[in-house]
Design an enzyme around this catalytic site. Structure first.
Site, short mmCIF file in Angstrom:
data_model
loop_
_atom_site.label_atom_id
_atom_site.label_comp_id
_atom_site.label_asym_id
_atom_site.label_seq_id
_atom_site.Cartn_x
_atom_site.Cartn_y
_atom_site.Cartn_z
NE ARG A 23 -20.20 7.18 58.18
CZ ARG A 23 -21.34 7.90 58.64
NH1 ARG A 23 -22.29 6.86 57.79
NH2 ARG A 23 -22.47 8.30 58.37
CD GLU A 28 -31.85 17.35 51.86
OE1 GLU A 28 -31.15 18.94 51.88
OE2 GLU A 28 -32.46 17.13 52.88
CB ALA A 48 -31.02 12.47 34.27
CG ASN A 49 -28.48 14.61 28.61
OD1 ASN A 49 -29.71 13.54 28.26
ND2 ASN A 49 -29.15 15.41 28.17
NE ARG A 59 -18.87 18.41 26.99
CZ ARG A 59 -18.56 16.86 26.26
NH1 ARG A 59 -19.76 17.13 25.10
NH2 ARG A 59 -17.56 15.86 25.94
CG HIS A 62 -25.22 23.37 23.46
ND1 HIS A 62 -25.09 22.41 23.76
CD2 HIS A 62 -24.57 23.70 21.80
CE1 HIS A 62 -24.04 22.11 23.37
NE2 HIS A 62 -23.91 22.80 21.87
CE LYS A 72 -29.39 22.10 29.05
NZ LYS A 72 -28.42 22.46 27.36
CG HIS A 119 -25.92 25.42 30.22
ND1 HIS A 119 -25.70 23.82 29.93
CD2 HIS A 119 -25.70 25.93 31.50
CE1 HIS A 119 -24.73 24.05 30.99
NE2 HIS A 119 -24.33 24.59 31.76
CE1 TYR A 132 -25.16 19.63 30.17
CE2 TYR A 132 -24.55 17.33 30.22
CZ TYR A 132 -24.45 18.41 30.34
OH TYR A 132 -22.91 19.04 29.45
CG ASP A 175 -20.66 23.80 20.34
OD1 ASP A 175 -21.92 24.05 20.32
OD2 ASP A 175 -20.01 23.05 21.38
#
Length: 210
Positions: A23, A28, A48-49, A59, A62, A72, A119, A132, A175
């Protein structure tokens, strides 16, 4: 689920056990008991992003003011990214060092980046999706960045995409205009090692009291 602390203290690689059958696959993605055992306190989820990035998009780097900063727990449900954590804590024994974890839809690893660390990631495939789980909401005016191509940090960004094709890095204007590590330190933007340790110790003490 296995948690391994990276060479930048305060960051962990999380490798889940996957259970597959005709399937599909089940796993987890987060387990509080294992997380607390490794980190010393729970993940206090506040936001939550999700981002979707073309191949080559970078990216970061940061980070946010401490306190409260923004820890995060980062996953890549679809595609692949090279996820990078940078020690930007002034006074840290590993200041300026970085480590990385490949997040993809094969091994389905995650990375936890605790408060006070920088990060960033580079997308290795079009439409790579990153989720995130954040310990604090976005706080305009308290968020900062370091140029991800800063020679002082020296991140070895990938030059080939997941399919083997050449990879051209693509940064946002923000950035690109971000300062280097030393400039950010001189501007007083970076957290100190002692302040971060004190903040995290308060969180661990509060957890232990419960």
């Amino acid at each position: 689920m296995e948690l391994r602390e990276l060479t930048v203290p305060g960051a962990w690689e999380i490798t889940p056990k996957q259970f597959g059958d005709p399937r599909g696959v089940f796993l987890e993605a987060f387990k509080e008991e294992a997380f607390v055992e490794a980190v010393g306190h729970p993940l206090d989820l506040k936001q939550a992003n999700t981002s979707v990035s073309a191949a080559g998009v970078v990216r970061g780097i940061h980070f946010a003011d401490v306190p409260p900063s923004q820890a995060k727990y980062v996953m890549c449900p679809s595609g692949a990214v090279l996820d990078v954590v940078v020690d930007i804590r002034v006074g840290s024994p590993t200041f300026g060092q970085w480590d990385s974890v490949l997040l993809d839809d094969t091994d389905r690893r995650a990375i936890f980046v605790s408060e006070g660390l920088g990060h960033a990631f580079c997308s290795l495939e079009d439409d790579s999706t990153v989720v995130y789980l954040c310990s604090a909401p976005y706080a305009p005016g308290h968020e900062h960045g370091i140029n991800p191509t800063s020679e002082e940090v020296g991140i070895a960004w990938p030059t080939t995409a997941r399919d083997g094709s050449p990879l051209e890095l693509l940064l946002s204007e923000k950035d690109t205009a971000a300062p280097g590590l030393a400039e950010a330190r001189d501007q007083g933007l970076l957290p100190t090692y002692d302040d971060v340790r004190s903040f995290l110790e308060t969180k661990r003490t509060a957890h232990a009291a419960h």
